[in-house]
Design a protein around this motif. Structure first.
Motif, mmCIF file in Angstrom:
data_model
loop_
_atom_site.group_PDB
_atom_site.id
_atom_site.type_symbol
_atom_site.label_atom_id
_atom_site.label_comp_id
_atom_site.label_asym_id
_atom_site.label_seq_id
_atom_site.Cartn_x
_atom_site.Cartn_y
_atom_site.Cartn_z
ATOM 1 N N ALA A 32 0.829 -1.205 0.000
ATOM 2 C CA ALA A 32 0.000 0.000 0.000
ATOM 3 C C ALA A 32 0.867 1.260 0.000
ATOM 4 N N ARG A 33 1.944 1.264 0.761
ATOM 5 C CA ARG A 33 2.855 2.411 0.785
ATOM 6 C C ARG A 33 3.525 2.598 -0.564
ATOM 7 N N ILE A 34 3.914 1.484 -1.183
ATOM 8 C CA ILE A 34 4.555 1.566 -2.499
ATOM 9 C C ILE A 34 3.592 2.144 -3.527
ATOM 10 N N LEU A 35 2.367 1.681 -3.532
ATOM 11 C CA LEU A 35 1.380 2.179 -4.497
ATOM 12 C C LEU A 35 1.093 3.651 -4.280
ATOM 13 N N SER A 36 1.001 4.072 -3.027
ATOM 14 C CA SER A 36 0.753 5.480 -2.727
ATOM 15 C C SER A 36 1.904 6.352 -3.211
ATOM 16 N N ALA A 37 3.131 5.920 -2.926
ATOM 17 C CA ALA A 37 4.308 6.682 -3.360
ATOM 18 C C ALA A 37 4.426 6.671 -4.881
#
Length: 213
Positions: free
Chosen positions: A17-22
């Protein structure tokens, strides 16, 4: 004695989720060509190896971000529950939602622009997009059919053409807000200008679709 539940699946989902947001922010800012995986990794507090493990290469990550963006707007449209509203009110709500969504999610517009530069080669491979798009067209088609049955809407309106028009009258205004503000000598992003534009969009679509009285 039972084993304690592991945190690894939850940690993996949080990392993705953090990767997709970034990635969404980086692709929206710099496009596919200019985006850098090391910046995405740094912003996501992850490493490049984890990105490649979860999403494949940068192209695959971009496709996933695009799919997530389209699923988000299509899911939000379904939650409008237009089928429970009178046709005219439902159509106005859809126009208003589209405008508000573009204002709240500027990354969506820039991601779409980027994909168009690449001739939609990522969306062509996506089964997810095909499903959610078909669902949305069916929803708008059902709304139009109800309006025709009740004598509110004109018959023969293509739901795809209507959706393109609703998107276009908001999309063009916002993507050309900087040049437009100079050419027309007014601040197109002032609150009153945005409210005026929304009212114009609603009136335009209703005049296009509704039966003349």
């Amino acid at each position: 004695m039972t084993d304690k539940p592991t945190k690894r699946p939850r940690d993996a989902e949080a990392t993705k989720a953090r990767i997709l947001s970034a990635a969404k922010k980086e692709f929206a800012k710099n496009g596919l060509g200019g985006a850098r995986v090391d910046i995405i990794a740094n912003q996501a507090k992850a490493n490049k190896r984890m990105i490649y493990h979860y999403f494949g290469n940068k192209e695959d990550l971009f496709q996933t971000v695009l799919e997530e963006a389209y699923v988000d707007i299509r899911t939000a449209e379904q939650k409008l529950e237009l089928e429970h509203l009178p046709p005219r009110e439902a159509l106005e709500r859809l126009v208003r939602f589209t405008w508000d969504y573009y204002l709240r999610n500027p990354e969506f517009i820039t991601l779409v622009n980027s994909e168009n530069l690449h001739r939609a080669r990522h969306l062509k491979k996506s089964e997810v997009i095909e499903v959610v798009s078909r669902r949305f067209v069916n929803m708008v088609g059902g709304l139009l059919d109800r309006g025709v049955e009740q004598g509110v809407f004109r018959p023969g309106i293509d739901p795809v053409q209507l959706n393109i028009t609703i998107a276009a009258i908001g999309y063009y205004y916002l993507t050309n807000r900087f040049t437009g503000s100079i050419l027309f000598q007014r601040d197109l992003m002032k609150d009153e200008a945005l409210e005026e534009r929304l009212a114009f969009n609603i009136e335009t679509i209703l005049r296009l679709v509704c039966v003349s009285r």
